[in-house]
Design a protein around this motif. Structure first.
Motif, mmCIF file in Angstrom:
data_model
loop_
_atom_site.group_PDB
_atom_site.id
_atom_site.type_symbol
_atom_site.label_atom_id
_atom_site.label_comp_id
_atom_site.label_asym_id
_atom_site.label_seq_id
_atom_site.Cartn_x
_atom_site.Cartn_y
_atom_site.Cartn_z
ATOM 1 N N GLN A 149 0.872 -1.384 -0.368
ATOM 2 C CA GLN A 149 0.031 0.407 0.120
ATOM 3 C C GLN A 149 0.584 1.030 0.111
ATOM 4 O O GLN A 149 2.139 1.094 0.194
ATOM 5 N N GLN A 180 -8.752 8.343 -5.266
ATOM 6 C CA GLN A 180 -9.790 8.546 -3.776
ATOM 7 C C GLN A 180 -9.384 9.372 -3.823
ATOM 8 O O GLN A 180 -8.686 10.571 -3.560
ATOM 9 N N THR A 237 -1.797 0.501 -4.202
ATOM 10 C CA THR A 237 -1.040 0.291 -4.742
ATOM 11 C C THR A 237 -0.653 -0.913 -5.725
ATOM 12 O O THR A 237 -0.420 -0.936 -6.364
ATOM 13 N N ALA A 285 -3.618 4.044 -0.006
ATOM 14 C CA ALA A 285 -4.213 3.303 -1.716
ATOM 15 C C ALA A 285 -4.134 2.078 -1.830
ATOM 16 O O ALA A 285 -2.325 1.459 -1.323
#
Length: 288
Positions: free
Chosen positions: A188, A224, A246, A244
């Motif tokens: 993340q 977001q 990712t 996020a």
């Protein structure tokens, strides 16, 4: 554009003490002369450092409106890719977003009218995208966290008051880490944005500040909002965050949009920031 305020950037290095006995423990990261290291794209800080303390350590540098405006031209390509299929890497009928972004960065670099500072930043973007900068990052040492500064401070017109612009500074943190709260996990990325000089943020802004990201290594994308849900700097300046999913890899991100602030007893004030770009390498965490 109206007069610029000061922006901030932090730099710190992680120093490990040389063990003198078999059971010596690593020393925590130390903060060197920040004025000399303010331009570092990455730096390490103690893992238990609060966001408020981190922001309080930031030294001041001048924002460059021409840099923000020139590099913001790359933002639509990233935002567009982030709005596309969830797995770009597996969609053979979709153009490679990394190749498209790389081509745009090279075209922009070829513009001889750009300031040297913009060209230097574009070179960093190209090196990041084409992989010539080397392999993936290592996991941070125990007890520290690696911070990636966004490429340049951005500006929000009239964010402080009529005729008083705010400088926006953004940071990214690859997980696993404790910052920003509640902390990005493995794979993340955490994002933090601060609008310097502003009043506290309201819970329901007129326009959201968003992060759009593209992992050029695995094809993941997303957009977001950054929010005040974690209560960072509740008395101001406005500080917003998001985490996020990712995945590990090379992540390109754009933060753009607006904020709404309000001092107690005053009317709310809304403003918009120019997009700012960030690059962050998220390490792959080995399975236990």
């Amino acid at each position: 554009m109206r007069g610029t305020l000061t922006a901030c950037a932090l730099a710190a290095t992680a120093g490990l003490a040389v063990p003198s006995v078999a059971f010596a423990q690593p020393a925590p990261p130390t903060l060197p002369d920040l004025a000399q290291l303010a331009g570092l794209p990455e730096f390490s800080v103690p893992a238990d450092l609060s966001v408020e303390s981190l922001l309080g350590l930031l030294p001041a540098v001048e924002a460059q409106p021409e840099q923000a405006e020139a590099l913001a031209s790359l933002a639509p390509a990233i935002v567009g890719a982030a709005a596309g299929p969830a797995d770009v890497a597996g969609a053979h009928d979709v153009a490679d977003p990394r190749a498209d972004l790389l081509a745009q960065a090279k075209d922009l670099l070829a513009n001889s009218d750009l300031p040297d500072s913009v060209k230097a930043t574009l070179t960093r973007v190209i090196t990041f995208l084409d992989g010539s900068g080397g392999g993936g990052p290592d996991l941070p040492e125990s007890g520290e966290v690696t911070i990636s500064q966004f490429l340049y401070p951005t500006l929000g017109q009239d964010c402080i008051g009529d005729g008083a612009d705010s400088v926006g500074t953004a940071l990214a943190v690859a997980g696993p880490a404790m910052l920003p709260p509640p902390g990005p996990g493995a794979g993340q990325t955490g994002f933090v944005f601060t609008a310097l000089g502003t009043a506290p943020s309201v819970d329901a802004p007129a326009e959201e500040l968003t992060v759009s990201w593209l992992n050029v290594s695995n094809g993941r994308t997303g957009t977001q909002p950054l929010t005040n849900a974690e209560g960072l700097n509740p008395d101001g300046p406005t500080t917003l965050s998001a985490i996020a999913d990712t995945g590990p890899g090379q992540v390109v991100a754009v933060i753009s949009g607006g904020i709404t602030t309000q001092e107690e007893g005053s009317d709310a004030r809304s403003c918009t920031f120019l997009p700012t770009l960030g690059l962050v390498s998220v390490p792959a965490v080995p399975a236990p």
